[in-house]
Motif scaffolding. Structure first.
Motif, short mmCIF file in Angstrom:
data_model
loop_
_atom_site.label_atom_id
_atom_site.label_comp_id
_atom_site.label_asym_id
_atom_site.label_seq_id
_atom_site.Cartn_x
_atom_site.Cartn_y
_atom_site.Cartn_z
N ALA A 116 0.81 -1.22 0.00
CA ALA A 116 0.00 0.00 0.00
C ALA A 116 0.85 1.27 0.00
O ALA A 116 0.31 2.38 0.00
CB ALA A 116 -0.94 0.00 1.20
N GLY A 117 2.17 1.13 0.04
CA GLY A 117 3.06 2.30 0.01
C GLY A 117 3.23 2.98 1.36
O GLY A 117 3.87 4.03 1.44
N GLY A 118 2.68 2.38 2.44
CA GLY A 118 2.79 2.98 3.77
C GLY A 118 4.21 3.10 4.29
O GLY A 118 4.51 3.96 5.12
N TYR A 119 5.11 2.25 3.76
CA TYR A 119 6.51 2.29 4.20
C TYR A 119 7.18 3.62 3.88
O TYR A 119 8.13 4.02 4.54
CB TYR A 119 7.31 1.13 3.57
N LYS A 120 6.65 4.34 2.90
CA LYS A 120 7.24 5.63 2.51
C LYS A 120 7.07 6.68 3.61
O LYS A 120 7.79 7.67 3.65
CB LYS A 120 6.60 6.13 1.21
N LYS A 121 6.11 6.45 4.51
CA LYS A 121 5.87 7.38 5.63
C LYS A 121 6.67 6.97 6.87
O LYS A 121 6.57 7.61 7.91
CB LYS A 121 4.39 7.43 5.95
N CYS A 122 7.42 5.88 6.75
CA CYS A 122 8.21 5.37 7.88
C CYS A 122 9.68 5.72 7.73
O CYS A 122 10.18 5.83 6.61
CB CYS A 122 8.08 3.84 7.96
N ASP A 123 10.35 5.90 8.86
CA ASP A 123 11.79 6.17 8.85
C ASP A 123 12.58 4.89 8.61
O ASP A 123 13.65 4.92 7.99
CB ASP A 123 12.21 6.81 10.18
N LEU A 124 12.07 3.77 9.13
CA LEU A 124 12.70 2.46 8.98
C LEU A 124 11.59 1.43 8.85
O LEU A 124 10.44 1.70 9.20
CB LEU A 124 13.54 2.13 10.23
N SER A 125 11.97 0.25 8.35
CA SER A 125 10.96 -0.81 8.28
C SER A 125 11.56 -2.16 8.63
O SER A 125 12.74 -2.42 8.39
CB SER A 125 10.33 -0.86 6.88
N ILE A 126 10.70 -2.99 9.24
CA ILE A 126 11.09 -4.33 9.68
C ILE A 126 10.16 -5.33 8.98
O ILE A 126 8.93 -5.16 9.02
CB ILE A 126 10.95 -4.49 11.21
N LEU A 127 10.74 -6.36 8.38
CA LEU A 127 9.96 -7.42 7.77
C LEU A 127 10.10 -8.69 8.60
O LEU A 127 11.21 -9.11 8.91
CB LEU A 127 10.45 -7.69 6.33
N VAL A 128 8.95 -9.28 8.97
CA VAL A 128 8.93 -10.54 9.70
C VAL A 128 8.63 -11.65 8.68
O VAL A 128 7.66 -11.56 7.93
CB VAL A 128 7.85 -10.54 10.81
N THR A 129 9.49 -12.66 8.67
CA THR A 129 9.28 -13.80 7.76
C THR A 129 9.21 -15.09 8.57
O THR A 129 9.60 -15.13 9.74
CB THR A 129 10.43 -13.92 6.73
N ALA A 130 8.72 -16.12 7.92
CA ALA A 130 8.71 -17.47 8.49
C ALA A 130 8.58 -18.43 7.32
O ALA A 130 8.06 -18.06 6.26
CB ALA A 130 7.52 -17.64 9.45
N PRO A 131 9.06 -19.67 7.47
CA PRO A 131 8.91 -20.64 6.39
C PRO A 131 7.43 -20.84 6.03
O PRO A 131 6.56 -20.81 6.90
CB PRO A 131 9.50 -21.93 6.98
N HIS A 132 7.18 -21.03 4.74
CA HIS A 132 5.81 -21.15 4.20
C HIS A 132 4.98 -22.19 4.97
O HIS A 132 3.85 -21.92 5.37
CB HIS A 132 5.89 -21.51 2.71
N LYS A 133 5.55 -23.35 5.18
CA LYS A 133 4.85 -24.44 5.86
C LYS A 133 4.45 -24.05 7.29
O LYS A 133 3.36 -24.37 7.77
CB LYS A 133 5.75 -25.68 5.87
N LEU A 134 5.34 -23.34 7.97
CA LEU A 134 5.08 -22.89 9.34
C LEU A 134 3.94 -21.87 9.36
O LEU A 134 3.07 -21.91 10.23
CB LEU A 134 6.37 -22.29 9.93
N LYS A 135 3.94 -20.96 8.38
CA LYS A 135 2.86 -19.96 8.29
C LYS A 135 1.50 -20.65 8.08
O LYS A 135 0.53 -20.29 8.75
CB LYS A 135 3.12 -18.99 7.12
N ILE A 136 1.47 -21.62 7.18
CA ILE A 136 0.21 -22.35 6.92
C ILE A 136 -0.27 -23.03 8.20
O ILE A 136 -1.44 -22.92 8.58
CB ILE A 136 0.42 -23.42 5.80
N GLY A 137 0.64 -23.69 8.91
CA GLY A 137 0.29 -24.38 10.16
C GLY A 137 -0.26 -23.43 11.21
O GLY A 137 -1.26 -23.73 11.87
#
Length: 196
Positions: A116-137
């Motif tokens: 949505a472009g909201g990161y442009k209003k932020c000074d920094l950004s953090i991305l949280v990831t996890a393995p696909h299978k773990l997310k599904i579970g």
């Protein structure tokens, strides 16, 4: 005061990560929660959403989330129109909240921060990831969804690889103790950057 955007794909555990920042005394604004609250409480939004999706979008004053989701998640045009109602209201609500904060930085958690472009209003950004299978579970456990329903929802978000190109920090959320340590490390880095 810095605005630090926090995002991650569905099931990545971004809300858990937001909680770890809260434990460190950092104020957290969760855009999705604000959107749900405004959808339920704002007469203006209720009127616009009912006009867009029909009277069945609400049971009296209560939004029928399942009905709304079914209406928009298979129709990109309707989803864009719904977002055009909700997102400006959330942005205004966030500004009111932000003006009352006094910490070194705040966390702004949003599911589609990059999309949505909201990161442009932020000074920094953090991305949280996890393995696909773990997310599904996690999602199957959390809201009893089928794999097909989960995959469809995931299809509306950018893949982690695309988001990682825009993120300042990456947290891989596989093990809660490790995740907590990663949060603490990022917290220290943000505070140090503030001093320089």
């Amino acid at each position: 005061m810095k605005i630090v955007g926090l995002t991650g794909g569905i099931g990545s555990g971004k809300t858990t990560v937001a909680g770890f920042f809260k434990d460190l005394g950092i104020p957290v604004y969760i855009a999705d929660d604000a959107g749900k609250r405004l959808l339920a409480e704002s007469p203006d939004i209720r009127e616009k959403v009912s006009k867009l999706l029909g009277a069945a979008a609400y049971n009296g004053q209560v939004p029928d989330r399942k009905y709304i989701a079914n209406k928009v998640f298979n129709d990109k045009d309707q989803l864009a129109k719904l977002n055009a109602i909700i997102h400006p209201a959330v942005a205004s609500d966030f500004q009111d909240w932000f003006s009352k904060q006094t910490s070194e930085y705040i966390i702004y958690e949003a599911a589609i921060l990059f999309e949505a472009g909201g990161y442009k209003k932020c000074d920094l950004s953090i991305l949280v990831t996890a393995p696909h299978k773990l997310k599904i579970g996690r999602l199957q456990k959390r809201d009893d969804s089928t794999v097909e329903e989960i995959e469809a929802r995931m299809g509306h978000q950018w893949p982690d690889e695309k988001k990682a190109e825009l993120a300042d920090f990456l947290i891989e959320n596989k093990d809660l103790q490790q995740t907590k340590l990663q949060v603490r490390d990022i917290h220290i880095q943000i505070l140090k950057a503030r001093e320089n």
